[in-house]
Design an enzyme around this catalytic site. Structure first.
Site, PDB file in Angstrom:
ATOM      1  N   ARG A 117      -4.825   4.666  10.529  1.00  0.00           N
ATOM      2  CA  ARG A 117      -4.417   3.799   9.780  1.00  0.00           C
ATOM      3  C   ARG A 117      -5.826   3.510   8.934  1.00  0.00           C
ATOM      4  O   ARG A 117      -5.769   3.068   7.622  1.00  0.00           O
ATOM      5  CB  ARG A 117      -4.349   2.434  10.334  1.00  0.00           C
ATOM      6  N   CYS A 168      -9.179  -8.967  10.651  1.00  0.00           N
ATOM      7  CA  CYS A 168      -9.539  -8.163   9.849  1.00  0.00           C
ATOM      8  C   CYS A 168     -11.273  -8.192   9.598  1.00  0.00           C
ATOM      9  O   CYS A 168     -11.674  -9.218   9.222  1.00  0.00           O
ATOM     10  CB  CYS A 168      -8.943  -7.686   8.618  1.00  0.00           C
TER      11      CYS A 168
HETATM   12  P1  IMP Z   1      -2.373 -11.538   9.334  1.00  0.00           P
HETATM   13  O1  IMP Z   1      -1.290 -11.864   8.973  1.00  0.00           O
HETATM   14  O2  IMP Z   1      -3.460 -12.424   8.589  1.00  0.00           O
HETATM   15  O3  IMP Z   1      -2.947 -11.765  10.842  1.00  0.00           O
HETATM   16  O4  IMP Z   1      -2.677 -10.049   8.895  1.00  0.00           O
HETATM   17  C1  IMP Z   1      -2.045  -9.072   9.332  1.00  0.00           C
HETATM   18  C2  IMP Z   1      -2.313  -7.915   8.390  1.00  0.00           C
HETATM   19  O5  IMP Z   1      -3.598  -7.546   8.742  1.00  0.00           O
HETATM   20  C3  IMP Z   1      -1.664  -6.556   8.655  1.00  0.00           C
HETATM   21  O6  IMP Z   1      -0.325  -6.702   8.103  1.00  0.00           O
HETATM   22  C4  IMP Z   1      -2.582  -5.598   8.263  1.00  0.00           C
HETATM   23  O7  IMP Z   1      -2.283  -5.264   6.861  1.00  0.00           O
HETATM   24  C5  IMP Z   1      -3.931  -6.174   8.493  1.00  0.00           C
HETATM   25  N1  IMP Z   1      -4.575  -5.561   9.844  1.00  0.00           N
HETATM   26  C6  IMP Z   1      -3.977  -5.316  11.047  1.00  0.00           C
HETATM   27  N2  IMP Z   1      -4.797  -4.856  11.852  1.00  0.00           N
HETATM   28  C7  IMP Z   1      -6.018  -5.047  11.193  1.00  0.00           C
HETATM   29  C8  IMP Z   1      -7.345  -4.485  11.510  1.00  0.00           C
HETATM   30  O8  IMP Z   1      -7.718  -4.064  12.656  1.00  0.00           O
HETATM   31  N3  IMP Z   1      -8.209  -4.492  10.426  1.00  0.00           N
HETATM   32  C9  IMP Z   1      -7.763  -4.898   9.241  1.00  0.00           C
HETATM   33  N4  IMP Z   1      -6.591  -5.353   9.048  1.00  0.00           N
HETATM   34  C10 IMP Z   1      -5.648  -5.254   9.786  1.00  0.00           C
END
Ligand code: IMP
Length: 498
Positions: free
Chosen positions: A419, A320
């Site tokens: 989104r 993100c």
């Molecule tokens: P991770 O588990 O730290 O990889 O985070 C996953 C979460 O990041 C997802 O459930 C979303 O809430 C968020 N997310 C997914 N795609 C994006 C993006 O492109 N930008 C910002 N947040 C994202």
């Protein structure tokens, strides 16, 4: 004047748990990780309870039907990604609902006129040596025979021989009828000394194969998350606040159990409208979570609009870049602590408990147990699941290491602009996520065993054997940056890691 918060935005790496009294009852084997998924009266049970507190992120690189089946079989739940056409998302939901442990839809099929060369090519492509011979060569066509490696001699038999000349014809096959249970199917397999039992419908159409080698697989999944009445696996799906009037009916029709409005910023009138429409038209038919929010205000707004659970987190996801791009967000731990407080106040005031989900930014296994201790009822993870065999993304070798692809929903690759939609012009688009790799980690089940083992062990150290007790009794401390250094190996020369 702007409002300035007194607290600092903090994340999980800045906290530690202090041990509590570990009683003799506190053994990992006694720990229950059951947790509520949806709104319920305090003191009562949630309509859906997860058997492990994990859900997979609503992302193209993470949650397709394959991962959803694997996760539900291990006790968690997936939300199938919504950044795809309605029909294909509904089809993924349908596939999860149709899944029956031990009943496999054949992926290797030929027609009676196909040749041995075609059989050999299929075996090479799929790695499966049991091939269904159906009238039209489809997985559910009329079953006319079966081919296994015992039916031909590779290199000796003529590759142009038609299948019908060497297949085991239908008249010689032992078959089971659709509707039989797995144990009945296994009894037929044992009684007839078979390796594979084809399951057919009343018109002789092939439906599934049951394999002798899978005999133990159901017993290996004691936490499986399925509907108590029809035994189907549970599955969720992501929706957006633009096409919900078309998407929700299709997903409900496909059998989805729970929905989640997927947005990087859920504190909006768009989400309120979406929730109200679902509650008006689909009350009692489907449950729906909303988010993401990072404070009590956002939580209360979406709960009042009818949300069954609330997702917490802006800007902490591994892929993100929302905070860099837009300057909004909040440290994940601080956001979670604030929203958990609001949830408890809401429960005390109204008698309704609305579970909260900590979404994104969980890096180490200990972050997960910290998030639970801080009040999360369950955790949504993307990076964690993207690393496994079961995720839909490609595995590649880079240098000496295997990696899997992992890209954000807000990246140009996913183009999930809904989104990040703030209701205005469609042309105002900029990336809020990156396209990346994550280290490949193998099978989900093996990884979950280690992660859950660590969580249970920490809970025992805290003197607790369930998540509620952990939330009520955990002692949590902030750590200084110097003591973070002390937390890893330090002041030693590490031997080279193999
Ligand atoms: P991770 O588990 O730290 O990889 O985070 C996953 C979460 O990041 C997802 O459930 C979303 O809430 C968020 N997310 C997914 N795609 C994006 C993006 O492109 N930008 C910002 N947040 C994202």
């Amino acid at each position: 004047m702007a409002v300035y918060l007194d607290d600092v935005s903090r994340t999980f790496g800045e906290y530690l748990l202090l041990p509590g009294l570990t009683t003799k009852e506190c053994l990992p084997g006694n720990v229950s990780l059951k947790t509520p998924l949806v709104k319920h009266r305090t003191g009562e049970k949630s309509q859906i309870e997860l058997n492990i507190p994990f859900v997979s992120a609503i992302m193209q690189a993470v949650s397709d039907d394959g991962l959803a089946i694997a996760l539900a079989r291990n006790g968690g739940l997936s939300f199938i990604f919504g950044s795809q056409p309605i029909a294909s998302q509904a089809e993924m939901v349908r596939k999860v609902k149709k899944f029956k442990a031990g009943f496999v839809v054949s992926d290797s099929n030929v027609k009676p006129d196909s040749t041995l060369a075609e059989v050999l090519a299929i075996v090479k492509r799929t790695g499966h040596s049991t091939i269904g011979v159906t009238e039209d060569g489809t997985p559910n066509g009329k079953l006319l025979g079966m081919v296994t490696s015992r039916d031909y001699r590779e290199g000796k038999d003529d590759n142009n021989t038609p299948v019908k000349e060497f297949m085991t014809p239908f008249s010689k096959l032992v078959t089971g009828k659709v509707g039989i249970s797995l144990s009945e199917a296994n009894n037929i397999i044992w009684d007839n000394k078979l390796n594979t039992l084809p399951i057919i419908d009343k018109d002789q159409n092939l439906q599934y194969f049951v394999f002798r080698k899978d005999y133990d697989s159901h017993r290996e999944n004691p936490y499986e998350l399925s509907d108590p009445t029809d035994k189907k696996l549970l599955v969720g799906a992501g929706i957006n606040s633009r096409d919900y009037m078309e998407r929700v009916p299709a997903l409900v029709e496909a059998g989805v159990d729970v929905l989640c409005i997927d947005s990087s910023d859920g504190y909006s009138e768009w989400q309120c409208d979406t929730l109200k429409w679902i509650k008006k038209n689909y009350a009692g038919k489907v449950l729906v979570g909303a988010g993401n929010v990072v404070d009590a205000e956002g939580f209360n707004y979406l709960v009042e609009a009818g949300a069954d659970f609330i997702k917490v987190g802006i800007g902490g996801g591994s892929i993100c870049i929302t905070r860099e791009q837009k300057g909004i967000g909040r440290g994940q731990a601080t956001a979670l602590i604030d929203v958990a407080k609001a949830r408890d106040e809401y429960a005390a005031k109204t008698g309704y408990y609305v579970p909260i989900c900590s979404d994104g930014g969980l890096v180490h296994d200990y972050h997960m147990v910290l998030a639970l201790a801080m009040g999360a009822d369950f955790l949504m993870m993307g990076r964690y699941f993207a690393r496994f065999d079961e995720s839909p993304s490609k595995r590649l070798k880079i240098g000496n290491n295997y990696v899997k692809e992992y890209w954000g929903e807000g990246s140009n690759r996913a183009q999930n602009w809904q989104r990040y939609d703030s209701g205005g012009s469609e042309s105002l688009k900029f990336e809020e996520g990156v396209d990346s790799y994550v280290p490949y980690a193998g099978k989900m089940k093996d990884n979950l065993e280690i992660t859950l083992g660590k969580i249970k062990s920490t809970m025992c150290s805290c003197g607790t054997i369930d998540i509620r007790e952990l939330q009520a009794n955990a002692k949590i401390t902030l750590v200084s940056s110097t003591s973070i250094v002390e937390g890893g190996a330090h002041d030693v020369i590490l031997k080279e890691q193999s």
